[in-house]
Each structure stands twice: as structure tokens, then as C-alpha cells.
Design an enzyme around this catalytic site. Structure first.
Site, mmCIF file in Angstrom:
data_model
loop_
_atom_site.group_PDB
_atom_site.id
_atom_site.type_symbol
_atom_site.label_atom_id
_atom_site.label_comp_id
_atom_site.label_asym_id
_atom_site.label_seq_id
_atom_site.Cartn_x
_atom_site.Cartn_y
_atom_site.Cartn_z
ATOM 1 N N ARG A 1 26.930 34.445 56.395
ATOM 2 C CA ARG A 1 26.719 35.884 56.289
ATOM 3 C C ARG A 1 25.748 36.214 55.157
ATOM 4 O O ARG A 1 25.405 37.385 54.972
ATOM 5 C CB ARG A 1 28.060 36.543 55.972
ATOM 6 N N ARG B 1 37.720 49.814 68.631
ATOM 7 C CA ARG B 1 38.212 48.429 68.663
ATOM 8 C C ARG B 1 39.673 48.359 68.214
ATOM 9 O O ARG B 1 40.057 48.973 67.222
ATOM 10 C CB ARG B 1 37.339 47.585 67.728
ATOM 11 N N ARG C 1 42.344 47.545 63.155
ATOM 12 C CA ARG C 1 42.327 46.706 61.958
ATOM 13 C C ARG C 1 42.320 47.587 60.714
ATOM 14 O O ARG C 1 41.723 48.646 60.705
ATOM 15 C CB ARG C 1 41.076 45.818 61.962
ATOM 16 N N ARG D 1 30.379 47.854 55.657
ATOM 17 C CA ARG D 1 30.106 46.538 56.244
ATOM 18 C C ARG D 1 28.751 46.505 56.942
ATOM 19 O O ARG D 1 28.035 45.517 56.885
ATOM 20 C CB ARG D 1 31.210 46.179 57.228
ATOM 21 N N LYS E 1 30.502 39.962 69.404
ATOM 22 C CA LYS E 1 30.451 38.535 69.056
ATOM 23 C C LYS E 1 31.753 37.813 69.370
ATOM 24 O O LYS E 1 31.745 36.731 69.936
ATOM 25 C CB LYS E 1 30.206 38.359 67.549
HETATM 26 P P1 ADP Z 1 33.498 41.974 61.345
HETATM 27 O O1 ADP Z 1 34.126 42.799 62.364
HETATM 28 O O2 ADP Z 1 33.172 42.727 60.094
HETATM 29 O O3 ADP Z 1 32.397 41.103 61.873
HETATM 30 P P2 ADP Z 1 35.000 39.561 60.654
HETATM 31 O O4 ADP Z 1 36.258 39.403 61.402
HETATM 32 O O5 ADP Z 1 33.889 38.600 60.936
HETATM 33 O O6 ADP Z 1 34.612 41.058 60.817
HETATM 34 O O7 ADP Z 1 35.286 39.499 59.073
HETATM 35 C C1 ADP Z 1 36.175 40.395 58.464
HETATM 36 C C2 ADP Z 1 35.974 40.388 56.959
HETATM 37 O O8 ADP Z 1 36.209 39.070 56.461
HETATM 38 C C3 ADP Z 1 34.573 40.722 56.494
HETATM 39 O O9 ADP Z 1 34.372 42.129 56.406
HETATM 40 C C4 ADP Z 1 34.535 40.044 55.120
HETATM 41 O O10 ADP Z 1 35.237 40.787 54.162
HETATM 42 C C5 ADP Z 1 35.325 38.779 55.382
HETATM 43 N N1 ADP Z 1 34.448 37.639 55.802
HETATM 44 C C6 ADP Z 1 34.450 36.992 57.002
HETATM 45 N N2 ADP Z 1 33.512 36.021 57.035
HETATM 46 C C7 ADP Z 1 32.896 36.051 55.831
HETATM 47 C C8 ADP Z 1 31.814 35.310 55.243
HETATM 48 N N3 ADP Z 1 31.167 34.347 55.914
HETATM 49 N N4 ADP Z 1 31.454 35.633 53.977
HETATM 50 C C9 ADP Z 1 32.074 36.600 53.276
HETATM 51 N N5 ADP Z 1 33.084 37.343 53.774
HETATM 52 C C10 ADP Z 1 33.504 37.080 55.029
#
Ligand code: ADP
Length: 221
Positions: free
Chosen positions: A93, A130, A162, A173, A17
């Protein structure tokens, strides 16, 4: 191509994404709004929000809906997003976040919600390799032979895994995705807003499919 678009890119973690959003944001000349990047910026800045978000993120959990809706509402009210549109990455989400977004976007509805579909077994493998620049957030794929950290080509920062890309946090997740985020696919399908894109292809081919879906959605609206 007419610039400007209001898009959501849904999909499992590790579906690609982030990279596709960067390309789509250049293509349609709209800001890429990544809630994960915004939370990681808050962590780097050492704000109160950042400290709370770090605890949740490191455990692979979700930050509360109310906080996330507040952050996104604020960002979408800025002039670039109002004027040209945006691509939302990582939001909504949960169903309550999607319902709040319906209300936020009531005057200027979304063009389309893209679901980038990549099976769980494949994303698990991808997330393990990653790496991300701690300073500017550029994503990389590790081959295994690099030293750690390595230097970011874009900004010279440290490229590392990360803190939330541990095996346990990833599994958690992905479970949360199935429970809380995948219902959004039906949510948007029912509203006639969804386009499912098969994400198992080369990045260029996936990008072509995504832009074609956006153009298709615009023609039919
Ligand atoms: P991923 O690789 O899990 O898609 P993101 O970079 O989108 O990671 O998000 C990292 C973390 O930030 C998530 O695991 C969550 O803890 C938090 N987060 C991001 N966006 C949201 C959201 N819309 N609602 C709740 N938590 C979020």
C-alpha cells in the site's frame, strides 16, 4: 489454464478487489492473502497487534510499514504460497512496502500487478452500501431494506457495516490511497509489471478482463 500464479491486485477501496480476489484465488488455485482480513482476524482474536490495528483502522489510517512487511513476509514463507503462489490484496500500500516485497520475492518474481481502476466517486457510493460478515469476512451489498445485523449465508454470523466504513474514515482512506498507494501504479509500470483493468463493468466481465491480463502477462514472460 496452468494453476499457480503470483499476483497483486491494486485498486481503490470499494473497487471490488475483495470479491475478485476470492474468484481469482479459486481460478488459479492460490491462497488469497488479504492484509485487511489478517488484521481484522487479529482484532477478533484480541491480540496486541489486533488492539493496535483496530485504533489505526477505525481512524482510516495505515498500519506501519515494518509491521505489515513482517506479517506478509511470514505469510509468503508458508508452503502453500511458496509452492503455488498467491494473490495479494491490500498489500503493498506504500512504496516502502513495495520495495520490501521486491526483496521478499527476488527469487520468485511476480507474474503481474493488476490495477483495478474504478473512479473515486463510484467507489464512495459502493463503500457506503458495503456490509461484511463479522465472523467469516464475506462481503455483501446492502439494498437499504435489510434489518441490521442480518445473518450471513455462508456461516450464520452477523452481517454489519465495518467500523471503518464511516463517511469520515472512508474519505480519509481514499485520500491516503491517492497519496501513498497510487504512486505504486507508476512504480510497477516502470518495471514493466503493470496491467490496468477498467473495473467499471459487471463482476463477470471484470473477472474475465483480470484473468485475460494474467494469461497475457504469462505468455509474454
Ligand atoms: P479497504 O476497504 O480500505 O481496502 P482493507 O480491508 O484492505 O480495507 O484494510 C483495512 C485497513 O487495514 C486499512 O484501512 C488499514 O488501516 C489496514 N491495512 C490493511 N493493509 C494494510 C497495509 N498493507 N498497510 C497498512 N495498513 C493496512
Amino acid at each position: 489454464m496452468i494453476p499457480g500464479a503470483r499476483l497483486i491486485l491494486l485498486g481503490r477501496q470499494g473497487a471490488g478487489k475483495g470479491t475478485q480476489c476470492v474468484r481469482l484465488s479459486r481460478h488459479f488455485v492460490v491462497p488469497h492473502i488479504s492484509t485487511g482480513d489478517m488484521l481484522r482476524a487479529a482484532v477478533r482474536e484480541g491480540t496486541e497487534l489486533g488492539a493496535m490495528a483496530k485504533r489505526v483502522m477505525d481512524a482510516g489510517g495505515l498500519v506501519g510499514d515494518e509491521i505489515m512487511v513482517g506479517i506478509v513476509r511470514e505469510r509468503l514463507s508458508q508452503s502453500d504460497a511458496v509452492g503455488r503462489g498467491y494473490i495479494l490484496d491490500g498489500f503493498p500500500r506504500t512504496v516502502p512496502q513495495a520495495a520490501a516485497l521486491d526483496e521478499i520475492t527476488a527469487e520468485r518474481p511476480l507474474d503481474v500487478v493488476l490495477d483495478l481502476d474504478v473512479p473515486r466517486e463510484l467507489v464512495l457510493r459502493r463503500i457506503t452500501s458495503r456490509r461484511v460478515c463479522r465472523d467469516c469476512g464475506t462481503n455483501y451489498v446492502a439494498s437499504g431494506s435489510e434489518k441490521s445485523p442480518w445473518i450471513c449465508d455462508v456461516c450464520g454470523g452477523d452481517v454489519m457495516q465495518r467500523d471503518d466504513d464511516t463517511t469520515e474514515a472512508i474519505a480519509h482512506r481514499l485520500d491516503l490511497y491517492e497519496e501513498q498507494t497510487s504512486p505504486l501504479i507508476e512504480y510497477y509500470e516502470r518495471r514493466g509489471r503493470l496491467a490496468v483493468i477498467d473495473g467499471v463493468a459487471s463482476p463477470d466481465e471484470v473477472f474475465r478482463r483480470l484473468t485475460a491480463a494474467v494469461e497475457g502477462a504469462r505468455r509474454s514472460s
